[in-house]
Each structure stands twice: as structure tokens, then as C-alpha cells.
Design an enzyme around this catalytic site. Sequence first.
Site, PDB file in Angstrom:
ATOM      1  N   HIS A 151       0.840  -1.209   0.000  1.00 52.10           N
ATOM      2  CA  HIS A 151       0.000   0.000   0.000  1.00 52.10           C
ATOM      3  C   HIS A 151       0.870   1.252   0.000  1.00 52.10           C
ATOM      4  O   HIS A 151       0.430   2.329   0.427  1.00 52.10           O
ATOM      5  CB  HIS A 151      -0.919   0.079   1.251  1.00 52.10           C
ATOM      6  CG  HIS A 151      -1.978  -0.975   1.322  1.00 52.10           C
ATOM      7  ND1 HIS A 151      -2.324  -1.582   2.499  1.00 52.10           N
ATOM      8  CD2 HIS A 151      -2.786  -1.505   0.374  1.00 52.10           C
ATOM      9  CE1 HIS A 151      -3.294  -2.452   2.280  1.00 52.10           C
ATOM     10  NE2 HIS A 151      -3.584  -2.422   0.983  1.00 52.10           N
ATOM     11  N   GLY A 153      -7.912  -4.976   2.454  1.00 52.89           N
ATOM     12  CA  GLY A 153      -6.547  -5.161   2.949  1.00 52.89           C
ATOM     13  C   GLY A 153      -6.223  -3.947   3.805  1.00 52.89           C
ATOM     14  O   GLY A 153      -6.634  -2.846   3.480  1.00 52.89           O
ATOM     15  N   ARG A 156      -7.508 -11.869   5.467  1.00 50.29           N
ATOM     16  CA  ARG A 156      -6.142 -12.262   5.866  1.00 50.29           C
ATOM     17  C   ARG A 156      -6.030 -12.239   7.388  1.00 50.29           C
ATOM     18  O   ARG A 156      -6.571 -11.342   8.041  1.00 50.29           O
ATOM     19  CB  ARG A 156      -5.108 -11.298   5.286  1.00 50.29           C
ATOM     20  CG  ARG A 156      -5.006 -11.334   3.774  1.00 50.29           C
ATOM     21  CD  ARG A 156      -3.784 -10.521   3.319  1.00 50.29           C
ATOM     22  NE  ARG A 156      -3.839 -10.275   1.897  1.00 50.29           N
ATOM     23  CZ  ARG A 156      -3.913  -9.068   1.353  1.00 50.29           C
ATOM     24  NH1 ARG A 156      -3.915  -7.973   2.109  1.00 50.29           N
ATOM     25  NH2 ARG A 156      -3.951  -8.922   0.048  1.00 50.29           N
ATOM     26  N   ASP A 192     -16.854  -8.117   4.792  1.00 47.33           N
ATOM     27  CA  ASP A 192     -17.245  -6.730   4.543  1.00 47.33           C
ATOM     28  C   ASP A 192     -17.675  -6.065   5.844  1.00 47.33           C
ATOM     29  O   ASP A 192     -18.561  -6.578   6.534  1.00 47.33           O
ATOM     30  CB  ASP A 192     -18.385  -6.699   3.513  1.00 47.33           C
ATOM     31  CG  ASP A 192     -18.639  -5.289   3.012  1.00 47.33           C
ATOM     32  OD1 ASP A 192     -18.969  -4.413   3.841  1.00 47.33           O
ATOM     33  OD2 ASP A 192     -18.503  -5.067   1.799  1.00 47.33           O
ATOM     34  N   ARG A 251     -19.418  -3.542   6.468  1.00 46.58           N
ATOM     35  CA  ARG A 251     -20.830  -3.133   6.574  1.00 46.58           C
ATOM     36  C   ARG A 251     -21.665  -4.293   7.102  1.00 46.58           C
ATOM     37  O   ARG A 251     -22.541  -4.119   7.947  1.00 46.58           O
ATOM     38  CB  ARG A 251     -21.366  -2.664   5.218  1.00 46.58           C
ATOM     39  CG  ARG A 251     -20.841  -1.295   4.846  1.00 46.58           C
ATOM     40  CD  ARG A 251     -21.033  -1.000   3.399  1.00 46.58           C
ATOM     41  NE  ARG A 251     -20.132  -1.806   2.572  1.00 46.58           N
ATOM     42  CZ  ARG A 251     -19.783  -1.499   1.333  1.00 46.58           C
ATOM     43  NH1 ARG A 251     -20.289  -0.431   0.760  1.00 46.58           N
ATOM     44  NH2 ARG A 251     -18.958  -2.250   0.658  1.00 46.58           N
ATOM     45  N   VAL A 293     -12.730   1.332   4.877  1.00 45.16           N
ATOM     46  CA  VAL A 293     -13.198   1.370   6.267  1.00 45.16           C
ATOM     47  C   VAL A 293     -12.720   2.659   6.952  1.00 45.16           C
ATOM     48  O   VAL A 293     -13.483   3.316   7.664  1.00 45.16           O
ATOM     49  CB  VAL A 293     -12.676   0.135   7.044  1.00 45.16           C
ATOM     50  CG1 VAL A 293     -13.173   0.152   8.461  1.00 45.16           C
ATOM     51  CG2 VAL A 293     -13.082  -1.149   6.338  1.00 45.16           C
ATOM     52  N   GLU A 328      -4.720   6.373  -4.945  1.00 46.11           N
ATOM     53  CA  GLU A 328      -3.505   5.718  -5.444  1.00 46.11           C
ATOM     54  C   GLU A 328      -3.299   6.013  -6.925  1.00 46.11           C
ATOM     55  O   GLU A 328      -2.168   6.181  -7.377  1.00 46.11           O
ATOM     56  CB  GLU A 328      -3.589   4.212  -5.189  1.00 46.11           C
ATOM     57  CG  GLU A 328      -3.492   3.887  -3.716  1.00 46.11           C
ATOM     58  CD  GLU A 328      -3.862   2.460  -3.374  1.00 46.11           C
ATOM     59  OE1 GLU A 328      -2.971   1.619  -3.359  1.00 46.11           O
ATOM     60  OE2 GLU A 328      -5.057   2.194  -3.098  1.00 46.11           O
TER      61      GLU A 328
HETATM   62  P1  AMP Z   1     -11.328  -1.016   0.161  1.00 43.43           P
HETATM   63  O1  AMP Z   1     -10.545  -2.296   0.157  1.00 43.43           O
HETATM   64  O2  AMP Z   1     -10.494   0.179   0.500  1.00 43.43           O
HETATM   65  O3  AMP Z   1     -12.187  -0.841  -1.040  1.00 43.43           O
HETATM   66  O4  AMP Z   1     -12.353  -1.147   1.397  1.00 43.43           O
HETATM   67  C1  AMP Z   1     -13.367  -2.116   1.408  1.00 43.43           C
HETATM   68  C2  AMP Z   1     -13.974  -2.150   2.802  1.00 43.43           C
HETATM   69  O5  AMP Z   1     -14.520  -0.850   3.099  1.00 43.43           O
HETATM   70  C3  AMP Z   1     -15.118  -3.139   2.946  1.00 43.43           C
HETATM   71  O6  AMP Z   1     -14.957  -3.917   4.123  1.00 43.43           O
HETATM   72  C4  AMP Z   1     -16.331  -2.260   3.113  1.00 43.43           C
HETATM   73  O7  AMP Z   1     -17.257  -2.819   3.970  1.00 43.43           O
HETATM   74  C5  AMP Z   1     -15.753  -1.018   3.759  1.00 43.43           C
HETATM   75  N1  AMP Z   1     -16.667   0.090   3.546  1.00 43.43           N
HETATM   76  C6  AMP Z   1     -16.966   0.720   2.399  1.00 43.43           C
HETATM   77  N2  AMP Z   1     -17.946   1.625   2.590  1.00 43.43           N
HETATM   78  C7  AMP Z   1     -18.263   1.530   3.903  1.00 43.43           C
HETATM   79  C8  AMP Z   1     -19.208   2.191   4.753  1.00 43.43           C
HETATM   80  N3  AMP Z   1     -20.021   3.110   4.247  1.00 43.43           N
HETATM   81  N4  AMP Z   1     -19.242   1.849   6.074  1.00 43.43           N
HETATM   82  C9  AMP Z   1     -18.405   0.908   6.588  1.00 43.43           C
HETATM   83  N5  AMP Z   1     -17.509   0.247   5.827  1.00 43.43           N
HETATM   84  C10 AMP Z   1     -17.441   0.558   4.527  1.00 43.43           C
END
Ligand code: AMP
Length: 394
Positions: free
Chosen positions: A178, A208, A237, A279, A281, A328, A380
Amino acid sequence: MNVLVINAGSSSLKYQLMNPETGDVTAKGLCERIYIDGRLTHKVGDKKVVKDIPMPTHSEAISAVLDILQDAEHGVIKSVDEIDAVGHRVLHGGMKFSDSCIIDDACIKAIEDCIPLGPLHNPANLMGIRACQAVMPGKPQVAVFDTAFHMTMPPKAYRYAIPTEYYENDDIRRYGFHGTSHKYIARRVAALLGKKEFKLVNCHLGNGSSLSAVKDGKCMDTSMGLSPLAGVPMGTRSGDIDACVVQFICNKYGMSVDDCLTMLNKKSGVLAVSGVSSDFRDLEDGAANGNADCQLALDKFCYEVAKYVGAYAAALNGIDVLTFTAGVGENGPDTRQAICDYLGFMGIKLDPEKNKVRGKEQLISAPDSAVQVWVVPTNEELMIAQDTAELVNG
Ligand code: AMP
């Protein structure tokens, strides 16, 4: 200037055509099912088009991207000449790359040499690079490495406490990932504070997750290691784990080390603890409905992130700024609050109202917090486009 940013995976390829000065995205999309059949999803503003296009290799995928970018109905450019350069995301730069680099034969050879360190991603990244070379010969191309930002770590942070021969002969050490996101956030914080000297802990929390300790714009430590498996628990992970767990499981269940590592990469993390989802959410919904395992997964995640923040505060001898980014980090007020609740001893205090923010840059700490806490959306692709422009423009 127009930079085409490419993130090539083994069967997919994401792209964005963007202006590195303004960050404006002219068009973006995704090629999927490369080698299987091929599907292109292309977006310009709010308009989206999905097309099934045969993609027997990455070259056809890149050709499909260039075609749609010039398409009469869905296109944004008249000719490929309007693309000034291509920036590629490359996972592993090993010890060979401490910065982004113009792609030439030596650069390609060095990326190939790093395949043992990034066996899944580097070959796919190379396919994307070669496809662009085939389809756009002579177009300037730049490789931007996920590991490069972390190459400023001191040996005490990057060396593993195992026999030296594995470091000297095999390059086994902490690399971190990252890096493009951590670098973008460090630069963004410098712009927000209007200064270059500050101590920062950045929490990139998504599917991640990794943290980095940054002093005066340079990475001093980071939570991922030789691979992205290390650090805090993630979507699927495990994060840091006693190596004896691998030995135990392999011996007891006759599992190969590779299969065990697949389990630790793909079936562990908050998915495993919750038994419900990777996830956040879903975990928040589950916890709100009384599912104790979802609550445990969230608690475990926040606890481990907070422990890393504490460790990095010690590594940096105090911190000035704490940032949250990625899915997140940007969108999870409850997660941010739960993490910061552990950090009150450092004088960290959130403003509950400001912390409600989702997906927007904002200071979320209380005025009397000893550390500024910010939400900073990561970008990114913009970092890749800016690195590409810097190198191509000399
Ligand atoms: P990324 O890998 O950066 O795309 O992040 C994906 C993670 O972000 C997943 O676990 C989603 O549940 C979380 N995420 C995205 N939108 C929200 C939200 N509004 N509330 C809580 N978590 C979220």
C-alpha cells in the site's frame, strides 16, 4: 497532460485516464475475465457501458480500452496520441526499487527478478506492461511500486530476527505494501499542515489493511511484511500469526504449506472470526442485530489497529497526526471511534460530530486532542499519475 493509469491483475485490468495536475478523471473502467472470454466496463462521469469483448490475452484487453477511449459514442479522446504516458501499478519492487521508474529493458528485468517475492502479482503486472508496449510502442511508461515508499525504513524495522543468510541470499525482510497510498496520504498531510516535518501514523483500513509510521515524509515502519499477509487482521487475511500455527495445522490435517497460506490469506481475518463476512458493513449490521461473533471480529480488528498505533507512537517517539484512509478508514465512524477509544492515554480525542464524516477529507479530532486526527481519502491512481508525469517530464 493525460496519463493512463493501469492496474493489471492476472485476469483483470483496471484503468483510469486522468490529469495528474488536477486529478480530474476523464474516464475509467475495468476489463474482467481476461483469458476466459472478456468483459469491459467503461465509465465516463455518471455514464456506464458494459461490453463483452474477446480478451484472449492482456493485449486485447488494452486494445479494447484504447478503442473505447476513442469510441465515437463513449470515447474521450480522438487519438492515442492524446495519451502522454502510461503509469503501471506494480506490486513488488523488492530491494531494487526505492522509487518509481521509467520502464525500459533493465526495469522489466528487475521486475522479473522480483517475481519470487510477488509470485501472483508481478507476472500479471508485467503482462499489463508488455501489452501496452505491444499496443502503444514507444509510449513512455512508468512502473510505480507498492513497496517503494517503505524502502526508507531502517534495518531495525525491516530485518527479521532470523539467520542473516536468508536476508543476504534471499532478500527476506519486511517490505510493506500500500506504499502508493501511504505516500499519497503523507504528501496530502504535508499540504494540509503546510509543513514537511511531522510525525504521522497512517491507517490504511480497507479489505486489505496496513499502517505506516512516517517521519518528515519518510516511512520508518509499516505493518505488512515480506507479503501483504502480515500486520493487522484484514477482510480475509489473518494478519500477524505465530509461524507454529502453520506447522501445527499442516501436521495435524496433512495440509500443504501452500494450502495453509491460502487459508490464511483468503479464509481468515474478520471473515473467519465473524463467520459471516469480510465486509465491514455486514459486520456492523450483524453486530447491531446482536451477533456476538460479528462484534468480536470488529473488536479484534480495532484492538489490533490500536496496538499498532501505540507501537508506532513509540517507534516515532510521539506522533503529531493520525490519519484514516481506504474503505473502512474513510467510511467507518464507529471503527475510527473504537480505535481511538484505546488511544485516550496518548491524548487522542475525537470530535463525535466531525467523526460522522464519510469519504471526505476532514479533521475529526477535538480541539483539545494532543494529536490531530484526519480522514483523508486515498487516491492511489492520482499518486501513480503524478509519479508518472514527474518522471516523464524529467
Ligand atoms: P477497500 O478495500 O479500500 O475498497 O475497502 C473495502 C472495505 O470498506 C469493505 O470492508 C467495506 O465494507 C468497507 N466500507 C466501504 N464503505 C463503507 C461504509 N459506508 N461503512 C463501513 N464500511 C465501509
